[in-house]
Design a protein around this motif. Structure first.
Motif, PDB file in Angstrom:
ATOM      1  N   PHE A 151       0.831  -1.198   0.000  1.00 50.11           N
ATOM      2  CA  PHE A 151       0.000   0.000   0.000  1.00 50.11           C
ATOM      3  C   PHE A 151       0.873   1.259   0.000  1.00 50.11           C
ATOM      4  O   PHE A 151       2.058   1.223   0.331  1.00 50.11           O
ATOM      5  N   ILE A 152       0.197   2.374  -0.319  1.00 47.40           N
ATOM      6  CA  ILE A 152       0.768   3.702  -0.103  1.00 47.40           C
ATOM      7  C   ILE A 152      -0.069   4.401   0.969  1.00 47.40           C
ATOM      8  O   ILE A 152      -1.295   4.503   0.842  1.00 47.40           O
ATOM      9  N   ASP A 153       0.582   4.853   2.050  1.00 47.79           N
ATOM     10  CA  ASP A 153      -0.080   5.722   3.029  1.00 47.79           C
ATOM     11  C   ASP A 153       0.104   7.160   2.560  1.00 47.79           C
ATOM     12  O   ASP A 153       1.243   7.624   2.354  1.00 47.79           O
ATOM     13  N   LEU A 154      -1.025   7.870   2.382  1.00 53.34           N
ATOM     14  CA  LEU A 154      -0.971   9.234   1.860  1.00 53.34           C
ATOM     15  C   LEU A 154      -1.022  10.263   2.993  1.00 53.34           C
ATOM     16  O   LEU A 154      -1.454   9.972   4.112  1.00 53.34           O
ATOM     17  N   THR A 155      -0.587  11.436   2.682  1.00 50.13           N
ATOM     18  CA  THR A 155      -0.517  12.499   3.690  1.00 50.13           C
ATOM     19  C   THR A 155      -1.901  12.946   4.159  1.00 50.13           C
ATOM     20  O   THR A 155      -2.027  13.576   5.212  1.00 50.13           O
ATOM     21  N   ASP A 156      -2.966  12.648   3.370  1.00 48.07           N
ATOM     22  CA  ASP A 156      -4.316  13.036   3.786  1.00 48.07           C
ATOM     23  C   ASP A 156      -4.989  11.934   4.608  1.00 48.07           C
ATOM     24  O   ASP A 156      -6.211  11.924   4.774  1.00 48.07           O
ATOM     25  N   SER A 157      -4.161  10.948   5.072  1.00 48.42           N
ATOM     26  CA  SER A 157      -4.623   9.849   5.936  1.00 48.42           C
ATOM     27  C   SER A 157      -5.419   8.775   5.195  1.00 48.42           C
ATOM     28  O   SER A 157      -6.018   7.900   5.822  1.00 48.42           O
ATOM     29  N   THR A 158      -5.428   8.852   3.865  1.00 45.94           N
ATOM     30  CA  THR A 158      -6.052   7.768   3.100  1.00 45.94           C
ATOM     31  C   THR A 158      -4.979   6.758   2.711  1.00 45.94           C
ATOM     32  O   THR A 158      -3.779   6.990   2.895  1.00 45.94           O
ATOM     33  N   GLN A 159      -5.443   5.650   2.146  1.00 44.81           N
ATOM     34  CA  GLN A 159      -4.523   4.553   1.846  1.00 44.81           C
ATOM     35  C   GLN A 159      -4.847   3.991   0.464  1.00 44.81           C
ATOM     36  O   GLN A 159      -6.014   3.820   0.115  1.00 44.81           O
ATOM     37  N   GLN A 160      -3.812   3.696  -0.322  1.00 44.33           N
ATOM     38  CA  GLN A 160      -3.984   3.202  -1.688  1.00 44.33           C
ATOM     39  C   GLN A 160      -3.299   1.834  -1.842  1.00 44.33           C
ATOM     40  O   GLN A 160      -2.130   1.678  -1.480  1.00 44.33           O
ATOM     41  N   LEU A 161      -4.072   0.877  -2.370  1.00 39.66           N
ATOM     42  CA  LEU A 161      -3.503  -0.452  -2.616  1.00 39.66           C
ATOM     43  C   LEU A 161      -2.776  -0.472  -3.953  1.00 39.66           C
ATOM     44  O   LEU A 161      -3.331  -0.098  -4.978  1.00 39.66           O
ATOM     45  N   ILE A 162      -1.534  -0.930  -3.945  1.00 35.37           N
ATOM     46  CA  ILE A 162      -0.778  -1.100  -5.181  1.00 35.37           C
ATOM     47  C   ILE A 162      -1.001  -2.497  -5.754  1.00 35.37           C
ATOM     48  O   ILE A 162      -1.152  -2.684  -6.959  1.00 35.37           O
TER      49      ILE A 162
END
Length: 666
Positions: free
Chosen positions: A646-657
Motif C-alpha cells: 500500500f501507499i499511506d498518503l498524507t491526507d490519511s487515506t490509503q492506496q492499494l498497489i
C-alpha cells in the motif's frame, strides 16, 4: 431440336430427379457431415415402397421410436442405392426376414444395424451377398452359441462387429477361426458368458478396440489378450470381475491407451496386479463405481503409468488420499474423485501431478460440520496454478481454509462451490483470477454480494449462479463493467425489488438485449413476488431513480482485504510497481520501483497474512518512502502468504498497489 436446349432439358431432369425423395413415406434431408442425403422415416409399421432412384444416399434412417417394423419382405429396399441402413430403433422387433430382403444392396451397402425380437436367429444367410459390409450391428437376436460354423465369413471386409443382447451363453474355442481377418473393433455386450473365451478372442489379431461389457465375466484369465498386439482400447466395464490372474494383461500393455474396469468387483487387494505392469501409452483409466468396498489406493498402483492423463475413481468408498497415492502420474490432466467418503487428502498428494487441469472432488459422503473435508492450500501444493476446473460442490468445508485455497488458484476458469455452506466471500479473493469464466455458488448461506466479492472477474466472467442463497440486494457496482457476463442465475433469493436494485436492473436488461439470459425473480413486495426483475417497468418498483453510484477501483483505491470499509481519493499518485524478488524458507523480499512525485506519499505499508494456517492474523507495518525493498523474515517454511503493498498518503487515506500470494520454500 437445338443441342444446347437438349442439354438444358437433361440437366433439369437430373436436378428434378435428385431433388425428389424415392418414397412419399419418408423425407430426404441433407446433413452437414456429408454431401449425400439421408432418407429419414417415421410412423411406419411396414417397410415403405421405393421408386427407382439413381441417387446414392448416405443412410436410410429407421430408428425413430414411432417405427414398429416387424417384417422385411422380399426386395424390401428395391429401388434405392444406400451406404448405411439403421434399423436399431427401440420399437423395431424383426420377426421375419425374407431370404431376398436385402437384394440389390450388395454394391453400395457398407453399414447395417438390425434389431430382432429376441426369438429370430441372426439373418446371416439373408445377408450373405453383402460382401462389402464394413460394419455389422445385431441386437436382440437369438444366438445361444458362437461357433466355428457361425458364418461371419460372409463378410470378408468387416471392420466393426457389434453383438448386443444376443442371449449368447457360449463362445467355442474355434469360433472366428479363419474369419474376421481384418476386423479392428469388436463389441460383445449384455450377454451371459462368465468365462472369457480367450482362445476365440485371440484369433482376432487385428483388433484395436475390444468391448466385453455386462457379460458376467468373473476373472481376467492369464493370456486373455496375449495375441492382441494392436489393441489400443479395452472396455471391460459392468462385469463381475474380482480377480486379475497373473499374466492377464500380457500382450497389450505396450500399446493400450484406454482401459475401463469400472462397475466390477475390484478393491484395494485384488486390483494390485494392475500396478505390476508397465503401461507406457495408457492415457485413460476408469476404476469407478466398484461393487465392493474399494476403500484405499494400494501403494504404487499408478507408478508405471507415466502418460496417464485421465483417471476416474468416482463412486467408490475411498476414505483418504495418501501423500504417495498418485506417485508416477506426472502427465495427469483430469481426475475424478467424486462421490467417495474422503475427508482427508494428505499434504503433497496432488504434487505428483503438476499438469492437473481438472479436479472433481464433489459430493463426499459422510462429511459433517464436525467431520469436514480438509480442503486447504496444503493439499494443492504443486498444482495451485495448474488447476483450471474445480468441482468441490456438495461438501462440508472449513470456510477460511477453502477461500485460502481458492484464492491461490489464480488460473481457474471453471469453479463450482455450490452446497458447501459458505457464508461470506472474502474481499478481493478473486483479485488475480482473470481467467475465471464460470462461477457456481448456489445453495450456500451467502447473504451479501459486494463489489470486492467479485473484483478481478470483470473481463473474464461469463456465467454466475448464486441461486438459493440469502442475498436480498446487489448494488450496481457489483457487476459494473462485466463485459463478458451473459448468464446471471439468482433464483431463490429474498430480493426486495425496489430502487436499491435499479443498477442491477439496468445491467440485467443489457444482458438480455444482447442475447444473454438472467433469472433474478423478486421475493417482495408481494405484488411483484416471483416476477423477473428485468421484465419489470421501472415505475413498478422504483418511482424515484437513485443517483448513479461512484464505484471504487480497487487497483488504486482500497483498504486491506480484511477491512470492512474502503476509501477513495483524488490525490495524484506516483507509478509504483511492486513484486517479489527473493524467497527462501523463512524470508520473502519485496521490491518496488517508483516513478513520479512523492509529495502526497507519507510512507509505504505492507500487510501480510499466512494462508491455510490456524492463525489468520494480518500483520502490517510502515516502510519509509525512500526504501525500494524490504525483507519479511521469521516466516514458516513451505507456507503460503498473502502479501499486499500500500501507499499511506498524507491526507490519511490509503492506496492499494497490489497483492500477491507467495509460498516460502519447504
Amino acid at each position: 431440336m437445338n443441342s444446347a436446349l437438349v442439354v438444358i432439358i437433361l440437366l433439369l431432369q437430373v436436378g428434378y430427379t435428385l431433388s425428389q425423395c424415392p418414397t412419399t413415406s419418408c423425407t430426404c434431408v441433407t446433413v452437414s457431415s456429408s454431401t449425400k442425403r439421408v432418407i429419414r422415416c417415421g410412423n411406419l409399421n411396414v417397410m415403405p415402397t421405393f421408386t427407382s432412384s439413381a441417387e446414392l444416399f448416405q443412410k436410410l434412417d429407421l430408428v425413430a421410436q414411432s417405427n414398429n417394423i416387424q417384417v422385411l419382405q422380399a426386395n424390401a429396399f428395391q429401388g434405392i442405392r444406400v451406404e448405411e441402413i439403421d434399423m436399431n430403433g427401440d420399437n423395431i422387433r424383426l420377426q421375419n426376414v425374407h431370404p431376398l430382403a436385402f437384394s440389390g444392396l450388395q454394391q453400395n451397402l457398407k453399414i447395417i444395424r438390425l434389431r430382432g425380437d429376441s426369438v429370430l436367429p441372426p439373418p446371416f444367410s439373408q445377408m450373405q451377398n453383402l460382401t462389402n459390409l464394413q460394419e455389422l450391428q445385431l441386437e436382440y437376436f437369438n444366438m445361444p452359441r458362437i461357433e466355428r460354423s457361425s458364418p461371419f465369413y460372409y463378410f470378408p471386409n468387416l471392420l466393426t462387429l457389434r453383438l448386443r443382447n444376443m442371449q449368447t451363453t457360449s463362445v467355442s474355442a474355434d469360433a472366428f477361426m479363419d474369419q474376421l481377418q481384418v476386423i479392428n473393433r469388436f463389441e460383445f455386450e449384455y450377454n451371459d458368458v462368465p468365462t472369457f473365451p480367450q482362445p476365440a478372442i485371440n484369433r482376432l489379431r487385428t483388433l484395436e478396440h475390444l468391448s466385453w461389457l455386462h457379460n458376467g465375466m468373473e476373472t481376467i484369465p492369464s493370456g486373455s489378450f496375449r495375441s492382441l498386439n494392436n489393441l489400443t482400447e479395452l472396455d471391460l466395464r459392468g462385469n463381475q470381475i474380482a480377480s486379475l490372474d497373473y499374466g492377464c494383461f500380457d500382450g497389450i500393455t505396450e500399446k493400450l491407451e484406454f482401459l475401463a474396469l469400472h462397475l466390477n468387483k475390484l478393491n484395494e487387494r485384488n486390483i494390485v496386479p494392475l500396478g505390476n505392469y508397465s503401461w507406457p501409452k495408457l492415457e485413460q483409466l476408469n476404476l469407478g463405481h466398484m461393487q465392493t468396498d474399494f476403500q484405499d489406493i494400494p501403494s504404487g498402483l499408478f507408478r508405471n503409468m507415466p502418460n496417464l492423463a485421465n483417471l476416474m475413481l468416482t463412486n467408490n468408498k475411498l476414505r483418504q488420499i495418501k501423500s504417495n497415492d498418485f506417485a508416477g502420474l506426472r502427465n495427469m490432466r483430469s481426475m475424478d474423485l467424486s462421490e467417495n467418503y474422503i475427508n482427508t487428502i494428505h499434504k503433497g498428494a496432488l504434487a505428483h501431478m503438476p499438469l492437473l487441469d481438472t479436479l472433481d472432488i464433489r459430493a463426499q459422503y459422510g462429511l459433517s460440520a464436525s467431520n469436514p473435508l480438509n480442503f486447504s492450500l496444503d493439499i494443492f501444493q504443486g498444482t495451485e496454478v495448474a488447476i483450471k476446473t474445480l468441482y468441490i460442490q456438495d461438501n462440508h468445508l472449513i470456510e477460511q481454509h477453502a477461500w485460502d485455497a481458492i484464492g491461490a488458484m489464480k488460473n481457474l476458469s471453471n469453479l463450482d462451490i455450490s452446497k458447501t455452506k459458505l457464508s461470506n466471500i472474502p474481499s478481493l479473493v478473486f483479485y488475480n483470477h482473470n481467467q475465471l469464466g464460470s462461477l457456481k455458488m448456489q445453495r450456500n448461506n451467502l447473504s451479501v454480494l459486494r463489489q470486492e466479492s467479485l473484483y478481478g472477474l470483470k473481463t473474464s466472467l461469463e456465467m454466475i449462479d448464486i441461486s438459493f442463497n440469502q442475498i436480498d440486494v446487489i448494488d450496481e457496482c457489483v457487476f459494473k463493467g462485466f463485459s463478458k457476463l451473459k448468464f446471471v442465475l439468482a433464483d431463490g433469493n429474498p430480493f426486495a425489488c425496489n430502487c436499491n436494485l435499479y443498477g442491477l436492473y439496468q445491467f440485467l436488461r443489457t444482458i438480455n438485449s444482447n442475447g444473454g439470459y438472467t433469472s433474478v425473480p423478486c421475493s417482495s413486495p408481494s405484488n411483484l413476488a416471483n416476477r423477473e426483475l428485468s421484465s419489470l417497468q421501472t415505475s413498478e418498483f422504483c418511482t424515484s431513480l437513485p443517483t448513479a453510484a461512484t464505484c471504487p477501483d480497487f487497483k488504486s483505491t482500497t483498504t486491506p482485504p480484511s477491512s470492512t470499509t474502503s476509501t477513495t481519493t483524488a490525490v495524484p499518485l506516483p507509478d509504483v510497481q511492486f513484486g517479489i524478488s527473493f524467497v527462501n524458507q523463512t524470508t520473502v523480499v519485496l521490491s518496488w520501483t517508483v516513478n513520479g512525485d512523492l509529495t502526497s506519499v507519507k510512507d509505504f505499508r505492507v500487510h501480510f497474512q499466512q494462508l491455510g494456517g490456524n492463525d489468520s492474523v494480518i500483520t502490517n507495518f510502515p516502510i519509509d518512502k525512500s526504501e525500494r525493498d524490504h525483507a519479511i523474515t521469521g516466516l514458516s517454511p513451505g507456507s503460503y502468504y498473502m502479501i499486499c503493498f500500500f501507499i499511506d498518503l498524507t491526507d490519511s487515506t490509503q492506496q492499494l498497489i497490489g497483492c500477491q500470494i507467495e509460498q516460502t520454500r519447504p
